[in-house]
Structure formats: structure tokens, C-alpha cells
Enzyme design. Structure first.
Site, PDB file in Angstrom:
ATOM      1  N   ASP A  66      -2.494  72.783 -16.175  1.00  0.00           N
ATOM      2  CA  ASP A  66      -3.136  72.321 -17.403  1.00  0.00           C
ATOM      3  C   ASP A  66      -4.637  72.554 -17.436  1.00  0.00           C
ATOM      4  OD1 ASP A  66      -3.290  70.107 -15.385  1.00  0.00           O
ATOM      5  OD2 ASP A  66      -4.471  69.176 -16.984  1.00  0.00           O
ATOM      6  N   ASP A  69      -6.712  71.872 -11.977  1.00  0.00           N
ATOM      7  CA  ASP A  69      -5.876  71.422 -10.865  1.00  0.00           C
ATOM      8  C   ASP A  69      -4.630  72.300 -10.760  1.00  0.00           C
ATOM      9  OD1 ASP A  69      -4.121  70.565 -12.907  1.00  0.00           O
ATOM     10  OD2 ASP A  69      -5.148  68.652 -13.056  1.00  0.00           O
ATOM     11  N   TYR A 217      -2.348  61.817 -17.784  1.00  0.00           N
ATOM     12  CA  TYR A 217      -1.856  62.061 -19.134  1.00  0.00           C
ATOM     13  C   TYR A 217      -0.980  60.914 -19.608  1.00  0.00           C
ATOM     14  CZ  TYR A 217      -3.854  66.721 -19.054  1.00  0.00           C
ATOM     15  OH  TYR A 217      -4.733  67.772 -19.007  1.00  0.00           O
ATOM     16  N   GLU A 465     -14.795  71.116 -16.862  1.00  0.00           N
ATOM     17  CA  GLU A 465     -13.406  71.500 -16.623  1.00  0.00           C
ATOM     18  C   GLU A 465     -12.792  72.141 -17.867  1.00  0.00           C
ATOM     19  OE1 GLU A 465      -9.472  69.808 -14.363  1.00  0.00           O
ATOM     20  OE2 GLU A 465     -10.642  68.375 -15.522  1.00  0.00           O
TER      21      GLU A 465
END
Length: 485
Positions: A66, A69, A217, A465
Site C-alpha cells: 500500500d 511498507d 487501516y 510516505e
């Protein structure tokens, strides 16, 4: 850490939207998990996650990481695929040769989502132990953290992740019509099946697989917005009255509070990986904008959403603006909002033009071109027309983030450094002040602070990120401006 604060003039050179479009799609190849094809263009990435699913005797190889990571979260992945498909549905004909690359990016996601839903009434929610993964800084090609598979089923349901996957598969089925009808039918058939599961066995994956879903999430807005979003895409894909009736029957069931009891929930002005309501209203509005008998509440809600964004509207705002003009909402990774809301503004403006409609915000009347103007301002800001003259897309323009929060970008490729690097083997690269070793071309990072400053540091996760769902909506935005400017 380097804090970029110097206020320099905004970029005055014209913006190459075609180049930005190409790079925004290329980015997805850097996020791939699984066995990479010979056509892989981001060549510092190699095969990874080849045993995914083995803990439950399933083939779950593939899909996307995603962000920075090495976890595969189905909830944001499905939203990524759904919005990338929507970008192709709305703007594919404007993409030129990049349309095929966009379809390949969708297929990489849908192939995995088909695997994740291959067992009836079972949906894979997450692959990879998120907490173990986030404790390490290692290449996906080396990862040795547990690749735990988290699933939802009849007794431990997950309506939000299941309905989101249904939406992604249904939207993608439309995107592939005409180019691969057999695949399109497969996607639509599976979408119906997964939606029925999501609706029949209702519950949140927050409770069913908390170790996989939270805190990264967690679904804060409840799962009814995903059920409506899934129904909206199935309606568009099938024109079946069942889904239209489902939408009208369940609209009033939208949560009015989030899981912390705050009075926002799945608000009509929200659109992102968590809340889908604004997107659903915009999507359905195309169908009913010319039909006054059915326009309520979809068009009214979409109008209110638009009014809450436009700077000149006198109505209550759902966003604020930085001094340099960037849209802001609370929370991290702010460019997810600027990109997603810009996408909806452009899509809605096109629907308005077709219906010969305006949006009335109190005494203020917004023509479609005003929505486009706001979206273009956001797009140009992201691509460098801002107080720092900083492009927030990696590899685009003369000045862009060089130290992003992304494991693969930071650590030498296994081609350059074949020796295994374990959990903390990449720490020294993370802490380095040197630019990223591998350029993740096309990645859009979280973006600047509310004062337009940017901390060029891997430590600042909200700013540095990248995520797949920031790019997926921006693909459509860039395709539009590539063709219209």
C-alpha cells in the site's frame, strides 16, 4: 532532517501533464508484490512475497504494497483499484498509449483480488503481520517477518473490505469492456458474489481481524458507506434495478458517528480509502442528474460536497487552504485529500456540462469551469507551482522529495547488494541523510504542512510516505489536464 522553509517563487514554466501521467502510472510497478514480469520497468524491484498465502494453503501471490511498507492491505488496495478503474472509465480515451499501462496496473490488482475472494464467503483482508513489518526496515525481496493471512468469513465478517473489493471488481469490469470481455465478465460475476457476502454477513473487520486491520487501516466511518459504494458500482456495471433499490433503501443507514463517537462518520463530504460517501453521490449523480424525480438526495449531496470545497462558496467548508492554496483536511498524508477531491471535482464538472447544470451554494452560482479551476490549482500545486517550487511527485520536475519513507527506495537493490539484509539491516540507510538509492518514479508523497513547508525527511511519515491511493485518483486528473490544457 532538513526543513525546507525558504519561500521562493512559484514555478512559472508550463507543466508537462503527459509526463506526469506516465510517471503516475509507472509508480504502481514499484509497489508490486509477487513474481514480476519481464516487462517490469522499475527494474530495481524484484520478486517478493512468493509464499504469500501458504499459511492457509492458498495462492495469494501478487497484489500491491500500500505504501512504504511490505504489507498487503486489501481495504486500501481495493480502493486503489476501484479509483484507478474509475480514472480509466472517465478519462481512458484521453490517456493515449498510457491507457494500456493503466489497464495493466488495474489487472495486477484485480488478479490478486480474484485470488483473495476465490473461496466463497471468505475474503482475505490482510497478508503480512503489520506490526512486525512496521518494526523492520527491510526490502520486500528480503522480508522475513510473518506473512500471516487474515481472513473474514460468515462468523467473523468484514463488510467494508468485502464491499470495497466488490466495488473494485465491478468498476474494473467496466474498464476492461471491449478489450478483454471474458476477463470483464469474470470480474463482474465475482463482484456480485462478494457483494452478496458483504451484505448478508454484516460486520466490521475492525472486530474480526483487529491485528491485521488496526491501527493502520481501521475503518473509522463504518461499513455502510462501502456497501453503498459497492452497490453503486454494481448498478453502473449491470444497470440492475436491484442495486438501485438497494441504494435508496439503505441511504438512511449511513453512520453519523465514527468509531470514536465523533459526529463525522461517513460524511457526505468525505472521499478516501476510509469513507466513500462523496464518491458514491458523484458516481450516482451521472445517472440521475437529468431526472428530477430521482436526483434527491444524490445530486443535492454532491452539490453540497462541491460547495464545501469551493473557496468562494459562502457555505460551511469541509476543507481549509494553505497560504499557497493547497487543500487541507485533518489527518496525515494530506495529498490523499487534494488528489481525491480534485478527481471528484473534475468528474462532477463533466457530468454538469452534460446535464447543462450549475451548482448553487447559497447566493453563489458555480459553473463547471469553476470546479475545473480549483482542481487545476491543486494539480499544479502538487506538480511544483507552489511557494517552494517543489514537485511532490518523485522524479517529476527539477526539485522533488529525495528522502521518502519507503523501504525499497531507501535500501540498495538486491542486484547491487545481493547479500541478505534482515529486519534491521536497512536501518543505516533509513537514518542516512543521503538521497534515496532507488528512485520510485511517479510516487506522490504525503505533502507539505499547512504553512506550505516541507520536511525532507524519512522520519516525517505523514509528509514523506507515498501511497497507492494518492496516485490512483491522480491518474484520472492528469489524463484530463493532459488532454485539455
Amino acid at each position: 532532517m532538513t526543513m525546507i522553509m525558504t519561500k521562493i517563487g512559484p514555478m512559472t514554466a508550463s507543466i508537462d501533464y503527459a509526463d506526469a501521467l506516465s510517471k503516475s502510472i509507472l509508480f504502481f510497478e514499484g509497489q508490486r508484490s509477487g513474481k514480476l514480469p519481464s516487462t517490469q520497468r522499475i527494474t530495481w524491484r524484484k520478486d517478493s512475497g512468493l509464499q504469500d498465502g501458504s499459511d492457509i494453503r492458498r495462492d495469494l501471490v501478487g497484489g500491491y504494497y500500500d505504501a512504504g511498507d511490505n504489507v498487503k492491505f486489501s481495504f486500501p488496495m481495493a480502493f486503489t483499484v476501484a479509483t484507478l478503474a474509475w480514472s480509466v472509465i472517465e478519462f481512458g480515451q484521453l490517456m493515449g498509449s498510457e491507457q494500456q499501462n493503466a489497464l495493466e496496473a488495474i489487472r495486477w490488482g484485480t488478479d490478486y483480488l480474484l485470488k483473495a475472494t476465490s473461496v466463497p464467503n471468505v475474503v482475505v483482508g490482510v497478508v503480512g503481520d503489520p506490526n512486525a513489518d512496521h518494526n523492520c526496515w527491510e526490502r520486500p525481496e528480503d522480508m522475513d517477518t510473518p506473512r500471516t493471512t487474515y481472513v473474514v468469513n460468515k462468523t467473523s465478517p468484514g463488510s467494508e473490505v468485502s464491499a470495497e473489493i466488490a466495488a473494485a471488481l465491478a468498476a474494473s469490469s467496466i474498464a476492461f469492456r471491449g478489450s478483454d470481455d471474458k476477463y470483464s465478465k469474470l470480474l463482474l460475476d465475482r463482484a456480485k458474489q462478494v457483494f452478496d457476502f458483504a451484505d448478508q454477513y454484516q460486520g466490521s473487520y475492525n472486530s474480526s481481524i483487529p491485528q491485521g486491520a488496526c491501527p493502520f487501516y481501521c475503518d473509522f466511518s463504518g461499513y455502510v458507506d462501502e456497501l453503498l459504494w459497492g452497490a453503486a458500482w454494481l448498478l453502473k456495471a449491470t444497470n440492475d434495478a436491484y442495486y438501485w433499490n438497494y441504494l435508496k433503501r439503505n441511504l438512511n443507514h449511513l453512520e453519523t458517528e465514527d468509531i470514536d463517537g465523533n459526529p463525522s462518520g461517513a460524511g457526505i463530504n468525505e472521499f478516501g480509502w476510509d469513507s466513500k460517501t462523496a464518491g458514491t453521490n458523484v458516481l450516482i449523480s451521472q445517472r440521475v442528474m437529468k431526472d428530477p424525480n430521482n436526483a434527491d438526495p444524490f445530486v443535492l449531496n454532491a452539490d453540497e460536497f462541491v460547495c464545501s470545497i469551493l473557496p468562494d462558496s459562502p457555505t460551511v467548508k469541509s476543507v481549509s487552504y494553505s497560504p499557497g492554496g493547497l487543500i487541507f483536511k485533518d489527518g496525515g498524508s494530506n495529498l490523499q485529500h487534494a488528489t481525491a477531491l480534485s478527481f471528484l471535482l473534475i468528474v462532477y464538472a463533466r457530468y454538469m456540462i452534460d446535464a447543462k447544470k450549475v451548482v448553487r451554494c447559497g447566493d453563489y452560482v458555480a459553473q463547471p469551469d469553476k470546479l475545473i479551476e480549483v482542481a487545476k490549482g491543486q494539480t499544479d500545486y502538487i506538480l511544483g507551482n507552489n511557494p517552494l517550487a517543489m514537485s511532490y511527485m518523485v522524479g517529476f520536475g527539477q526539485k522533488f522529495p529525495q528522502r521518502i519513507h519507503h523501504r525499497g527506495s531507501t535500501i540498495p537493490s538486491i542486484v547491487a547488494h545481493p547479500k541478505f539484509l534482515g529486519c534491521h539491516g536497512g536501518d543505516l540507510y533509513f537514518k542516512s541523510q543521503k538521497p534515496d538509492i532507488n528512485q520510485l518514479t511517479g510516487a506522490i508523497v504525503g505533502g507539505p504542512a499547512k504553512d506550505d513547508s516541507f520536511e525532507n525527511s524519512r522520519y516525517n511519515v505523514p509528509q514523506s510516505e507515498p501511497t497507492t491511493y494518492m496516485n490512483s485518483v491522480f491518474v484520472g486528473v492528469l489524463a484530463y489536464f493532459k488532454a485539455s490544457v
